[in-house]
Design a protein around this motif. Structure first.
Motif, short mmCIF file in Angstrom:
data_model
loop_
_atom_site.label_atom_id
_atom_site.label_comp_id
_atom_site.label_asym_id
_atom_site.label_seq_id
_atom_site.Cartn_x
_atom_site.Cartn_y
_atom_site.Cartn_z
N VAL A 146 0.88 -1.18 0.00
CA VAL A 146 0.00 0.00 0.00
C VAL A 146 0.91 1.22 0.00
N SER A 147 0.76 2.07 -1.02
CA SER A 147 1.75 3.15 -1.19
C SER A 147 1.08 4.52 -1.35
N PRO A 148 1.81 5.60 -1.06
CA PRO A 148 1.27 6.96 -1.13
C PRO A 148 1.49 7.60 -2.51
N TRP A 172 -0.80 -4.93 -5.20
CA TRP A 172 -0.43 -3.52 -4.96
C TRP A 172 -1.66 -2.63 -5.01
N LYS A 173 -1.84 -1.86 -3.92
CA LYS A 173 -2.90 -0.84 -3.86
C LYS A 173 -2.19 0.51 -3.84
N PRO A 174 -2.13 1.19 -5.00
CA PRO A 174 -1.46 2.49 -5.03
C PRO A 174 -2.40 3.58 -4.49
N ALA A 175 -1.89 4.78 -4.29
CA ALA A 175 -2.74 5.90 -3.88
C ALA A 175 -3.69 6.24 -5.04
N ASN A 176 -4.90 6.54 -4.72
CA ASN A 176 -5.89 6.80 -5.76
C ASN A 176 -5.65 8.12 -6.50
N LEU A 177 -4.77 8.97 -5.95
CA LEU A 177 -4.47 10.25 -6.60
C LEU A 177 -3.49 10.07 -7.76
N GLY A 210 -8.44 -0.74 0.00
CA GLY A 210 -7.20 -0.81 0.79
C GLY A 210 -7.44 -1.52 2.11
N GLN A 211 -8.52 -1.12 2.76
CA GLN A 211 -8.86 -1.71 4.06
C GLN A 211 -9.13 -3.22 3.90
N LYS A 212 -9.87 -3.58 2.85
CA LYS A 212 -10.18 -5.01 2.62
C LYS A 212 -8.89 -5.80 2.39
N GLY A 226 2.71 5.60 4.32
CA GLY A 226 1.64 6.60 4.34
C GLY A 226 1.63 7.33 5.67
N SER A 227 0.46 7.78 6.06
CA SER A 227 0.36 8.59 7.27
C SER A 227 0.33 7.71 8.53
N VAL A 228 0.63 8.32 9.66
CA VAL A 228 0.62 7.60 10.93
C VAL A 228 -0.79 7.08 11.24
N GLU A 248 6.06 2.54 7.03
CA GLU A 248 6.87 3.78 6.96
C GLU A 248 5.87 4.92 6.97
N MET A 249 6.00 5.83 7.92
CA MET A 249 4.93 6.81 8.11
C MET A 249 5.44 8.25 8.15
N GLY A 250 4.82 9.04 8.98
CA GLY A 250 5.07 10.48 8.97
C GLY A 250 6.41 10.89 9.57
N LYS A 281 7.43 15.60 0.99
CA LYS A 281 8.31 14.45 1.11
C LYS A 281 8.33 14.03 2.57
N CYS A 282 8.38 12.73 2.83
CA CYS A 282 8.47 12.29 4.23
C CYS A 282 9.81 12.72 4.82
N THR A 283 10.77 13.07 3.97
CA THR A 283 12.09 13.49 4.45
C THR A 283 12.26 15.02 4.44
N GLU A 380 3.14 18.77 14.16
CA GLU A 380 2.41 17.90 13.23
C GLU A 380 3.07 17.89 11.85
N GLU A 381 3.03 16.74 11.22
CA GLU A 381 3.55 16.70 9.86
C GLU A 381 2.60 17.51 8.96
N MET A 382 3.14 18.45 8.19
CA MET A 382 2.26 19.29 7.36
C MET A 382 2.23 18.79 5.92
P1 NDP Z 1 -2.28 8.05 3.53
O1 NDP Z 1 -1.92 7.38 4.81
O2 NDP Z 1 -3.53 8.80 3.47
O3 NDP Z 1 -2.37 6.96 2.36
C1 NDP Z 1 -1.33 6.05 2.09
C2 NDP Z 1 -1.91 4.87 1.35
O4 NDP Z 1 -2.80 4.17 2.22
C3 NDP Z 1 -2.74 5.27 0.12
O5 NDP Z 1 -2.60 4.27 -0.86
C4 NDP Z 1 -4.15 5.24 0.68
O6 NDP Z 1 -5.12 5.09 -0.31
C5 NDP Z 1 -4.07 4.03 1.60
N1 NDP Z 1 -5.09 3.97 2.63
C6 NDP Z 1 -5.84 4.98 3.15
N2 NDP Z 1 -6.68 4.50 4.08
C7 NDP Z 1 -6.46 3.16 4.16
C8 NDP Z 1 -7.02 2.11 4.94
N3 NDP Z 1 -7.97 2.34 5.83
N4 NDP Z 1 -6.56 0.85 4.77
C9 NDP Z 1 -5.58 0.60 3.86
N5 NDP Z 1 -5.01 1.55 3.09
C10 NDP Z 1 -5.44 2.82 3.24
O7 NDP Z 1 -1.02 8.91 3.12
P2 NDP Z 1 -0.86 9.85 1.83
O8 NDP Z 1 -1.12 9.09 0.58
O9 NDP Z 1 -1.62 11.08 2.08
O10 NDP Z 1 0.70 10.11 1.84
C11 NDP Z 1 1.26 11.03 2.68
C12 NDP Z 1 1.82 10.36 3.92
O11 NDP Z 1 2.77 9.37 3.56
C13 NDP Z 1 2.58 11.33 4.79
O12 NDP Z 1 2.19 11.18 6.13
C14 NDP Z 1 4.03 10.93 4.64
O13 NDP Z 1 4.88 11.18 5.68
C15 NDP Z 1 3.93 9.48 4.39
N6 NDP Z 1 5.12 9.04 3.69
C16 NDP Z 1 6.07 8.35 4.41
C17 NDP Z 1 7.24 7.93 3.83
C18 NDP Z 1 8.23 7.16 4.62
O14 NDP Z 1 9.00 6.43 4.01
N7 NDP Z 1 8.28 7.28 5.93
C19 NDP Z 1 7.52 8.22 2.41
C20 NDP Z 1 6.48 8.95 1.75
C21 NDP Z 1 5.31 9.33 2.39
P3 NDP Z 1 -5.86 6.38 -0.96
O15 NDP Z 1 -4.86 7.45 -1.09
O16 NDP Z 1 -6.31 5.89 -2.26
O17 NDP Z 1 -6.96 6.71 -0.03
#
Ligand code: NDP
Length: 482
Positions: A146-148, A172-177, A210-212, A226-228, A248-250, A281-283, A380-382
């Motif tokens: 699952v990727s951002p 692979w479930k990519p970000a919908n954006l 993604g959740q499923k 993605g996000s925390v 890997e998160m915020g 960027k997360c960095t 907070e991560e902006m």
């Molecule tokens: P999100 O957490 O919103 O989304 C990340 C991925 O998770 C997307 O594919 C999203 O799908 C999916 N997702 C959302 N909700 C669920 C769920 N309930 N179950 C399963 N999957 C889900 O993050 P963003 O896409 O907004 O990306 C930004 C974040 O990513 C920032 O917090 C950033 O720090 C982090 N990041 C961390 C990195 C690292 O290596 N530490 C590197 C790059 C980014 P969809 O978008 O389609 O809703």
């Protein structure tokens, strides 16, 4: 009306009822494409095909896996100009960064092509006479990725490449954006000689498909970036099924500028770290922790350099900062500007929406000064083109402030002192430390990740990736007598 691009499931491109439109954030009149949203039946088909295909793939041997990964890597590197343009058009990063990301994604595949050939394991003598022990690594099975949207090709590449290299199947479930980038990478993978169903793309909202995916007991490992907030939910779903998980998160990356720093270098490093990729960027360095002796001089140069940045259409020559990725992101960014002002920080430049010749989500990069660790903009991560200067009196205070958030991804220091640099490398509570370098910008052959709320589970990238994408098996054999 643009044709709808389907999901890649069990070796076939499948259509579904729901469709999303993908628009260029530099020019919302530019429709990039229309993309099918995977349905639960697609996911079930992908999971079942992946299970069968993985067994075949694991038995194909390291040479076959190497060759496929190398071919994917070469295709990405050869097509980096063309695919980089698509990535920049979709995500909004300037063209050079888009091309660079595709090339980098190719390097991940090339690196893991070689890792597929590395035989990792141990032969050990038993403490009991006549018994031999070997410790080997086997594929974990089906990996959910699952990727951002911010690195729509590089991030999945650094997950898909090791997953395939070590003999796993992928869903692979990519970000919908950013579906166009996901489809471009999938087309390259689909061109390879792979067992049908080994690699699957399921596009759709994270909250539904993604959740499923992460809740499925048929998934053996989940790699998430993605996000925390979302990561926490993914971890809970994984634990419920006892599924291996890596998150890997915020972040809230600090860059310290000491009184002995080369100030011009510090300014160019800070601008690059804070505003590269529009701060998404997360960095990214969203906290600049500056010694009082150089604070005013640094801030003056920083504001001048920030105001000189060219914000514009990602594909236009001369653009240094593209748009933010979406309207929702722009609104969130502007809310942070308002929050900073409300908490008493001084906005020295930027922070407002910009109009350009095309309708897009442009924002002027912002510098806040007079900020404190307690402010939301420093906690907070902006994920925005916003950076916050905090003035400190000493190196000790700088270190304390730098380590003072729940995050710990990257951290940087600008100094000419070897003693301070060495001390910072040892005492920074982060996964990656940069000395006289931007907090963003890492290599592809070494581990990447953080501490605290930034990361959870085994490290990604480099030789460390083997830990997540394999399971360890210890075998005992009583050799007997000839
Ligand atoms: P999100 O957490 O919103 O989304 C990340 C991925 O998770 C997307 O594919 C999203 O799908 C999916 N997702 C959302 N909700 C669920 C769920 N309930 N179950 C399963 N999957 C889900 O993050 P963003 O896409 O907004 O990306 C930004 C974040 O990513 C920032 O917090 C950033 O720090 C982090 N990041 C961390 C990195 C690292 O290596 N530490 C590197 C790059 C980014 P969809 O978008 O389609 O809703």
């Amino acid at each position: 009306m643009a044709e709808v691009v389907g999901n890649f499931v069990a070796g076939e491109w499948r259509q579904s009822k729901a469709v999303v439109e993908n628009r260029n954030p530099s020019d919302t009149a530019d429709l990039i494409g229309r993309y099918a949203q995977a349905e639960p039946a697609d996911l079930e088909a992908a999971l079942s095909a992946a299970k069968a295909a993985q067994v075949q793939w694991a038995e194909s041997g390291p040479q076959a896996r190497h060759d496929v990964l190398m071919a994917i890597g070469n295709a990405l590197m050869d097509r980096s100009a063309e695919l980089g343009r698509l990535l920049s058009r979709e995500e909004g990063k300037p063209l050079a960064e888009g091309k660079g990301e595709i090339f980098r994604a190719g390097q991940f595949f090339a690196y893991f092509a070689a890792e597929a050939l590395r035989q990792v394991g141990d032969w050990v003598e038993s403490v009991r006479p006549g018994i031999e022990i070997d410790v080997r690594r086997e594929p974990v099975g089906t990996v959910a990725i699952v990727s951002p949207w911010n690195f729509p090709v590089a991030t999945p590449a650094w997950k898909i490449a090791p997953a395939l290299a070590f003999g796993n199947a992928v869903i692979w479930k990519p970000a919908n954006l950013t579906p166009a980038s996901a489809v471009a990478l999938t087309e390259i993978i689909a061109d390879q000689q792979l067992p049908k169903g080994l690699f699957n793309l399921v596009m759709g909202a994270g909250s539904s498909i993604g959740q499923k995916l992460v809740e499925s007991p048929l998934v053996d490992a989940i790699s998430f970036t993605g996000s925390v907030e979302v990561g926490r939910g993914v971890a809970a779903a994984a634990v419920a099924n006892m599924t291996k998980v890596q998150l890997e998160m915020g972040s809230k990356n600090p860059l310290i500028v000491m009184d002995d720093a080369d100030l011009d270098l510090a300014v160019s490093v800070a601008v690059n770290a804070a505003f590269g990729g529009t701060g998404q960027k997360c960095t990214a360095a969203s906290r600049l922790i500056v010694h009082e002796a150089v604070h005013d001089a640094f801030v003056e140069k920083l504001v001048a350099a920030t105001e000189a940045l060219v914000v514009g259409h990602a594909l236009e020559d001369g653009t240094q900062i593209g748009p933010v990725v979406s309207e929702a992101q722009l609104e969130a960014d502007l809310d942070y500007v308002a929050a900073g002002k409300a908490e008493g920080a001084d906005l020295l430049c930027g922070g407002e929406r910009l109009e350009r010749s095309t309708p897009g989500w442009f924002m002027a990069p912002a510098v806040f000064v007079g900020t404190t660790p307690a402010m939301r903009i420093n906690r907070e991560e902006m994920f925005a083109p916003i950076t916050c200067v905090q003035k400190v009196e000493s190196y000790e205070e700088a270190l304390e402030v730098a380590n003072g958030t729940p995050f710990g991804l990257t951290a940087g220091i600008m100094t000419r002192s070897l003693a301070r640099a060495s001390h910072f490398k040892r005492h920074s509570r982060s996964g990656c430390v940069m000395v006289n370098l931007p907090t963003a910008g890492t290599d592809y052959h070494v581990p990447f990740g953080g501490r605290g709320a930034s990361s959870f589970g085994p490290r990604e990238q480099g030789q460390y990736a083997v830990e997540f994408y394999t399971a360890v098996k210890t075998s005992y054999v009583a050799a007997g007598r000839p």
